[in-house]
Design an enzyme around this catalytic site. Structure first.
Site, mmCIF file in Angstrom:
data_model
loop_
_atom_site.group_PDB
_atom_site.id
_atom_site.type_symbol
_atom_site.label_atom_id
_atom_site.label_comp_id
_atom_site.label_asym_id
_atom_site.label_seq_id
_atom_site.Cartn_x
_atom_site.Cartn_y
_atom_site.Cartn_z
ATOM 1 N N SER A 157 1.036 2.352 36.007
ATOM 2 C CA SER A 157 -0.406 2.390 35.749
ATOM 3 C C SER A 157 -1.068 3.580 36.449
ATOM 4 C CB SER A 157 -1.025 1.055 36.171
ATOM 5 O OG SER A 157 -2.340 0.937 35.687
ATOM 6 N N ARG A 225 -11.282 -10.321 38.692
ATOM 7 C CA ARG A 225 -9.842 -10.355 38.928
ATOM 8 C C ARG A 225 -9.152 -11.363 38.017
ATOM 9 N NH1 ARG A 225 -5.794 -7.113 40.558
ATOM 10 N NH2 ARG A 225 -4.146 -8.243 41.676
ATOM 11 N N ASP A 300 1.379 -4.166 26.180
ATOM 12 C CA ASP A 300 0.331 -3.724 27.106
ATOM 13 C C ASP A 300 -1.000 -3.589 26.356
ATOM 14 O OD1 ASP A 300 -1.239 -2.554 29.052
ATOM 15 O OD2 ASP A 300 0.223 -1.024 29.588
ATOM 16 N N HIS A 333 0.747 -5.454 30.685
ATOM 17 C CA HIS A 333 0.592 -4.338 31.615
ATOM 18 C C HIS A 333 1.405 -4.539 32.899
ATOM 19 C CE1 HIS A 333 -1.284 -0.741 33.059
ATOM 20 N NE2 HIS A 333 -1.837 -1.340 34.100
#
Length: 355
Positions: A157, A225, A300, A333
């Site tokens: 990432s 989150r 992803d 991801h």
């Protein structure tokens, strides 16, 4: 295979670190960990760089009381399946340096650290930083350790962004880069940054960004989150060992709550701005001396897999030696660490060929 134990979080310090914006940090601190032993006769160093809100705790388990800020004592590192004795990044062979990015909230200089000029957190006054600034600061750390060259820079990432930036900024210093679940340019820019800032500022404790003595903004961070973990594939990861959807949701919410007690909203903004401005595609010529192992996840939701073949073709046309791997995974991801077993043999063989 044995596990790494008694890992200590360390701090590198430098003075008057000049940023690409022209501003300077009076004191630069970078939190980092190391695994394995540096060879004095041959280059065996590998640099590991992390994703957006992750930490420098990439492998092993920390010594009691020696974990870095935001690292749970005894918890394995996020790339632990790939780094350690006998693993793909074999610490019997390589000296591994894992660094917390400039601007992060896990021990490096960032918005939640103290500005020596005011004796209070930088907060919203922390300067704008770029991916180049992150990499420049990491080069200072690497130099301080006596490392003259790197075998590879490895990261997922935002760590992939940093690895591409390393190859462009210091061509020839590393033999290879291993970017995963990433791209040579950012998938989003100013609109995402503005949306993030607006959402953080909606917290009742925002106080113009000075929430440190106002109860913090943990509730909003927790919500962000949770949504991020769901989008990144955490639900699919837990499904393998936790069949009850409600139990998975509870576990992910607990994870989000714990993270929100530690992380900093301004770090999210600072790093998002750096991410949004990243684009290495015009600098491919500088990468010709660097081999690339590029690992992607078709599931992803952040980086569109449909763009990857074009990136690879463009790199190859520019004369870059690229090995491209798509993982057969539903882990989204988080695939490059959650499904590390799918590509660990490829990574191990790739690194050995570099030697």
């Amino acid at each position: 295979m044995a596990d790494l134990t008694n890992i200590e979080s360390k701090i590198f310090t430098a003075r008057e670190f000049r940023l690409e914006s022209g501003q300077s940090l009076p004191v630069l601190e970078l939190a980092y960990e190391t695994y394995g032993t540096r060879s004095l006769t041959e280059g065996n160093s590998v640099l590991v760089v992390h994703g957006y809100t992750s930490s420098h705790h990439a492998a092993g388990k920390n010594a009691k009381g020696k974990q870095g800020r935001g690292v749970t004592e005894g918890a394995p590192g996020w790339f632990d399946a790939l780094i350690g004795p006998g693993k793909a990044v074999d610490t019997n062979r390589y000296f591994v340096i894992s660094v917390n990015a400039l601007g992060s909230a896990h021990g490096s200089s960032g918005p939640n650290t103290i500005d020596p000029r005011t004796k209070k957190p930088y907060g919203p006054t922390f300067p704008v930083i770029s991916m180049r600034d992150m990499v420049t600061s990491q080069k200072l750390l690497v130099d301080s350790l006596g490392v003259k060259s790197l075998v590879a820079v490895v990261g997922p990432s935002m760590g992939g962004f940093q690895s591409f930036q390393w190859a462009a900024a210091y061509p020839g210093f590393m033999k290879a880069i291993v970017p995963s679940v990433t791209a040579p340019r950012s998938p989003g820019g100013l609109d995402r940054l503005e949306a993030l800032h607006k959402r953080l500022a909606s917290d009742p404790n925002w106080n113009g960004g000075w929430y440190y003595d106002n109860g913090g903004i943990a509730r909003t961070l927790e919500e962000i989150r949770f949504e991020t973990l769901m989008a990144y594939g955490q639900n699919e990861i837990l499904a393998e060992t936790m069949p009850d959807p409600k139990a998975r949701e509870a576990a992910i919410r607990a994870n989000a709550q714990a993270w929100a007690q530690i992380y900093d909203g301004h770090s999210m903004v600072v790093l998002r701005r750096a991410i949004g401005g990243f684009d290495i595609t015009a600098d491919y010529a500088k990468l010709r001396t660097t081999k690339v192992l590029y690992v992607q996840s078709p599931s992803d939701k952040l980086f569109d897999i449909a763009l990857s073949p074009e990136y690879v073709s463009d790199m190859r046309r520019a004369g870059i030696d690229v090995t491209y791997v798509e993982l057969p995974t539903n882990k989204g991801h988080m695939a490059s660490h959650a499904d590390a077993a799918l590509w660990a043999p490829i990574l191990g063989a790739f690194l050995k060929r570099l030697s």
